[in-house]
Design a protein around this motif. Sequence first.
Motif, PDB file in Angstrom:
ATOM      1  N   LYS A 385       0.848  -1.082  -0.615  1.00 35.50           N
ATOM      2  CA  LYS A 385       0.146   0.127  -0.177  1.00 35.50           C
ATOM      3  C   LYS A 385       1.466   1.213   0.252  1.00 35.50           C
ATOM      4  CE  LYS A 385      -3.826  -2.883   0.622  1.00 35.50           C
ATOM      5  NZ  LYS A 385      -4.886  -2.781   1.275  1.00 35.50           N
ATOM      6  N   ILE A 386      -0.086   2.605  -0.246  1.00 30.58           N
ATOM      7  CA  ILE A 386       1.335   3.612  -0.082  1.00 30.58           C
ATOM      8  C   ILE A 386       1.411   4.732   0.787  1.00 30.58           C
ATOM      9  CG2 ILE A 386       0.231   4.094  -2.334  1.00 30.58           C
ATOM     10  CD1 ILE A 386      -1.643   6.531  -1.717  1.00 30.58           C
ATOM     11  N   GLY A 387       0.668   3.840   1.739  1.00 28.79           N
ATOM     12  CA  GLY A 387       0.967   4.334   2.995  1.00 28.79           C
ATOM     13  C   GLY A 387       0.162   5.764   3.543  1.00 28.79           C
ATOM     14  N   VAL A 388       0.203   6.976   2.893  1.00 30.94           N
ATOM     15  CA  VAL A 388      -0.243   8.182   2.769  1.00 30.94           C
ATOM     16  C   VAL A 388      -1.072   8.449   1.678  1.00 30.94           C
ATOM     17  CG1 VAL A 388       2.118   8.745   3.947  1.00 30.94           C
ATOM     18  CG2 VAL A 388       2.013   9.521   2.093  1.00 30.94           C
ATOM     19  N   TYR A 389      -1.725   9.507   1.746  1.00 29.77           N
ATOM     20  CA  TYR A 389      -2.599   9.766   1.165  1.00 29.77           C
ATOM     21  C   TYR A 389      -2.358  10.071  -0.516  1.00 29.77           C
ATOM     22  CZ  TYR A 389      -7.040   9.440   3.517  1.00 29.77           C
ATOM     23  OH  TYR A 389      -7.783   8.970   3.993  1.00 29.77           O
ATOM     24  N   GLY A 390      -2.005  10.013  -1.270  1.00 30.35           N
ATOM     25  CA  GLY A 390      -1.637  10.508  -2.932  1.00 30.35           C
ATOM     26  C   GLY A 390      -2.504  11.250  -3.319  1.00 30.35           C
ATOM     27  N   PHE A 391      -2.263  12.116  -4.486  1.00 29.05           N
ATOM     28  CA  PHE A 391      -3.127  13.290  -5.184  1.00 29.05           C
ATOM     29  C   PHE A 391      -2.667  13.325  -6.260  1.00 29.05           C
ATOM     30  CE2 PHE A 391      -3.952  17.243  -6.348  1.00 29.05           C
ATOM     31  CZ  PHE A 391      -5.690  17.065  -6.144  1.00 29.05           C
ATOM     32  N   GLY A 392      -3.460  13.411  -7.651  1.00 31.75           N
ATOM     33  CA  GLY A 392      -2.740  13.254  -8.753  1.00 31.75           C
ATOM     34  C   GLY A 392      -3.353  15.695  -9.105  1.00 31.75           C
ATOM     35  N   ILE A 393      -1.900  15.978  -9.769  1.00 32.52           N
ATOM     36  CA  ILE A 393      -1.569  16.940  -9.635  1.00 32.52           C
ATOM     37  C   ILE A 393      -2.570  17.530 -10.628  1.00 32.52           C
ATOM     38  CG2 ILE A 393      -0.406  18.015  -8.116  1.00 32.52           C
ATOM     39  CD1 ILE A 393       2.011  18.103 -10.844  1.00 32.52           C
ATOM     40  N   ARG A 394      -2.823  16.521 -11.743  1.00 37.32           N
ATOM     41  CA  ARG A 394      -3.607  16.739 -12.931  1.00 37.32           C
ATOM     42  C   ARG A 394      -5.004  16.213 -13.148  1.00 37.32           C
ATOM     43  NH1 ARG A 394      -0.312  20.097 -13.555  1.00 37.32           N
ATOM     44  NH2 ARG A 394       1.614  20.822 -14.621  1.00 37.32           N
ATOM     45  N   SER A 395      -4.799  15.023 -12.601  1.00 36.64           N
ATOM     46  CA  SER A 395      -6.595  13.891 -12.761  1.00 36.64           C
ATOM     47  C   SER A 395      -7.181  14.971 -11.458  1.00 36.64           C
ATOM     48  CB  SER A 395      -6.197  13.018 -12.325  1.00 36.64           C
ATOM     49  OG  SER A 395      -4.897  12.590 -11.227  1.00 36.64           O
ATOM     50  N   PHE A 396      -6.682  15.659 -10.731  1.00 34.49           N
ATOM     51  CA  PHE A 396      -7.641  16.099  -9.708  1.00 34.49           C
ATOM     52  C   PHE A 396      -8.415  14.910  -8.354  1.00 34.49           C
ATOM     53  CE2 PHE A 396     -10.315  18.660  -7.435  1.00 34.49           C
ATOM     54  CZ  PHE A 396      -9.720  19.380  -6.511  1.00 34.49           C
ATOM     55  N   LYS A 397      -7.364  13.565  -8.059  1.00 35.49           N
ATOM     56  CA  LYS A 397      -8.427  11.927  -7.644  1.00 35.49           C
ATOM     57  C   LYS A 397      -7.236  12.565  -6.279  1.00 35.49           C
ATOM     58  CE  LYS A 397      -9.439  10.682 -11.814  1.00 35.49           C
ATOM     59  NZ  LYS A 397      -8.697   8.750 -12.794  1.00 35.49           N
ATOM     60  N   LEU A 398      -7.699  11.904  -5.191  1.00 34.79           N
ATOM     61  CA  LEU A 398      -7.135  10.838  -4.654  1.00 34.79           C
ATOM     62  C   LEU A 398      -6.767   9.768  -3.972  1.00 34.79           C
ATOM     63  CD1 LEU A 398      -6.358  13.686  -1.734  1.00 34.79           C
ATOM     64  CD2 LEU A 398      -8.629  12.372  -1.219  1.00 34.79           C
ATOM     65  N   TYR A 399      -6.393   9.360  -3.814  1.00 32.66           N
ATOM     66  CA  TYR A 399      -5.699   8.192  -3.524  1.00 32.66           C
ATOM     67  C   TYR A 399      -5.372   7.680  -2.254  1.00 32.66           C
ATOM     68  CZ  TYR A 399      -4.533   7.909  -8.137  1.00 32.66           C
ATOM     69  OH  TYR A 399      -5.623   8.335 -10.006  1.00 32.66           O
ATOM     70  N   THR A 400      -6.254   7.045  -1.513  1.00 33.76           N
ATOM     71  CA  THR A 400      -6.308   6.456   0.355  1.00 33.76           C
ATOM     72  C   THR A 400      -4.409   5.628   0.485  1.00 33.76           C
ATOM     73  OG1 THR A 400      -7.552   4.722  -0.374  1.00 33.76           O
ATOM     74  CG2 THR A 400      -9.110   6.116  -0.052  1.00 33.76           C
ATOM     75  N   PRO A 401      -4.655   5.903   1.796  1.00 30.45           N
ATOM     76  CA  PRO A 401      -3.290   5.079   2.070  1.00 30.45           C
ATOM     77  C   PRO A 401      -3.165   3.649   2.104  1.00 30.45           C
ATOM     78  CG  PRO A 401      -4.230   5.924   4.057  1.00 30.45           C
ATOM     79  CD  PRO A 401      -4.995   6.862   2.319  1.00 30.45           C
ATOM     80  N   THR A 402      -4.710   2.625   2.480  1.00 29.92           N
ATOM     81  CA  THR A 402      -4.853   1.850   2.921  1.00 29.92           C
ATOM     82  C   THR A 402      -5.602   0.957   1.460  1.00 29.92           C
ATOM     83  OG1 THR A 402      -7.051   2.103   3.882  1.00 29.92           O
ATOM     84  CG2 THR A 402      -4.909   2.276   5.287  1.00 29.92           C
ATOM     85  N   ALA A 403      -5.920   1.938   0.219  1.00 31.65           N
ATOM     86  CA  ALA A 403      -6.352   0.743  -1.319  1.00 31.65           C
ATOM     87  C   ALA A 403      -5.353   1.367  -1.964  1.00 31.65           C
ATOM     88  CB  ALA A 403      -8.145   1.562  -0.856  1.00 31.65           C
TER      89      ALA A 403
END
Length: 552
Positions: A385-403
């Motif tokens: 898992k990515i561990g922390v929140y991710g964010f796309g500066i072009r897609s404007f999407k948020l990725y959760t740390p546990t999914a």
Amino acid sequence: MRDIFSSNYASLGLTTLALSSCFALALGCATRPVADDGETLGEGDSGETSAGGGDGNGDGDTTEVPQGKRARGIHLTEVEANQGTAILIGKDGAWVGPEERNAFMIRDRDTLIRTQHVVDDDWIPREITGVLHLRDADGVELGVRTRELFVEGPSDPKSLGSEFYFSILADEAQPGLSYWVELIDTSEVDASELSEGTNVTPEDYELVGYEQTPLEMKVMFVPIHYTYIDPPTLVEPTDEDLQYVSDDLLQNNPLQSVSYELHEVYEYDNQLTNLGALLSPMAALRANDAADPNVYYHALVDVNGPAVNMVAGIAQLTGESKSGASSRVAATVWFKSPPDTPPVGSSGTIVHEIGHNQGLQHVFCPQAATEAASPDPNYPHEGGKIGVYGFGIRSFKLYTPTAAHDYMTYCGNAWVSDWTWNKTYRRIRILTEWDYEGAPGGEGALAPNVPLLVGTLFPDGTEDWWVMMGPAPSVEEIGAEHRIALGQDGELVDELYTSVSLLSDNATVVVTAALTVPVTEVEAIVRVDEQGESHPIALESIHVDRGVKLGL
């Protein structure tokens, strides 16, 4: 190596939402589908959200602070800066300094600033305005950013619609920029009986923390005309396709810019049974082009399907020296289904394979359909898992740390982790510095190209041999794991020691030797493995690249 993508990566189940202001915060238009109302997709499996929803428009940029008193009964718990991976810059009213941060902040890069809050038990739902104050390195205050939000309860970190968020634009994201955030009660509700709350973070301007370092990436995409099959195929990516891939590379790497070019078509007429067979031709091509040592050459091939023998991408694992220039090569199966859709799967493969070119190993993910070869044992987040929140500066999407999973796994919903962000930061910094060294030559200059004998040893026992130009392996890289015997008139002319490397599939081996005599002057070439067994190489099977200078 990149396996065929699992179905949950290829189709994220997104629904299209037209953002009325094209994210007027200027983090960039959402040119890809985003999820409705900022909610987690599916049943928490995707971990991907958007900025839809919420009562605030999030696009305020003014020189005046809204009228009202500091909001009572609400407590700012976190201020996060996110350029791809979450970095806490404020917590419980205090500034978070560099020694407590998990990742690097990149200058000249769009930045999402978002906050988390909790409320008192006797909270009165009402409209609150969040305000981001900014001051540049010269002490000049920039226009404040505001977001109005009807606050009913605590924020949900999975939903941008429930929290205060703002933007720092790329041209504002400079070393020396400082910030503070406040919450103002813009309602007419009497909240005087509520607690004072934590409505400011930090108490005065503190640094956002941008690095000085220039960070750039250069990629040469090479479309393959694959003529072995009938009818032949030719990869012809559109400008929109290449921009999509460029955006993916930018979003998933600590970069200010991605520079890419589309090379002339490369003719390939051999049967492609192992995708790794394209890497030697790419190494020869980049040598013939006299490409800068920090350019990644990436072959794109259409095989009328998503993979070659279940492999969608393959790459050399490359070191951080200029002498490793010839191994900054990779190949991806270009596949779009249907053909008029964005290259989602191929783009993810390219990000993964360039990750290998940056020296990254695989990351283990227990849900993957195929076990990743040679995963990095030091990866810190459980399950890939990515561990922390991710964010796309072009897609404007948020990725959760546990999914969401690190893009070096074989699992779906791929994004960059803070660990991978930091690993690639060093590599990108080193390669970028080569463009800022001034005139070529001197210490660290690229070694001259010499004739090389390069063999690719495939897991099925077949071999593919090339004579090409390139820098000779360094003394530290040469060993006796494989030796090359050159013969003439029944006599041993020379015995060459070689450098040996594994491709990203952890099975295909590349053997490289600097030739001491022209291949035209030998009658026999034999590879001797570490067990002492001989493997004759048929001279007529050796590909001699057009750029080879036969005279040594």
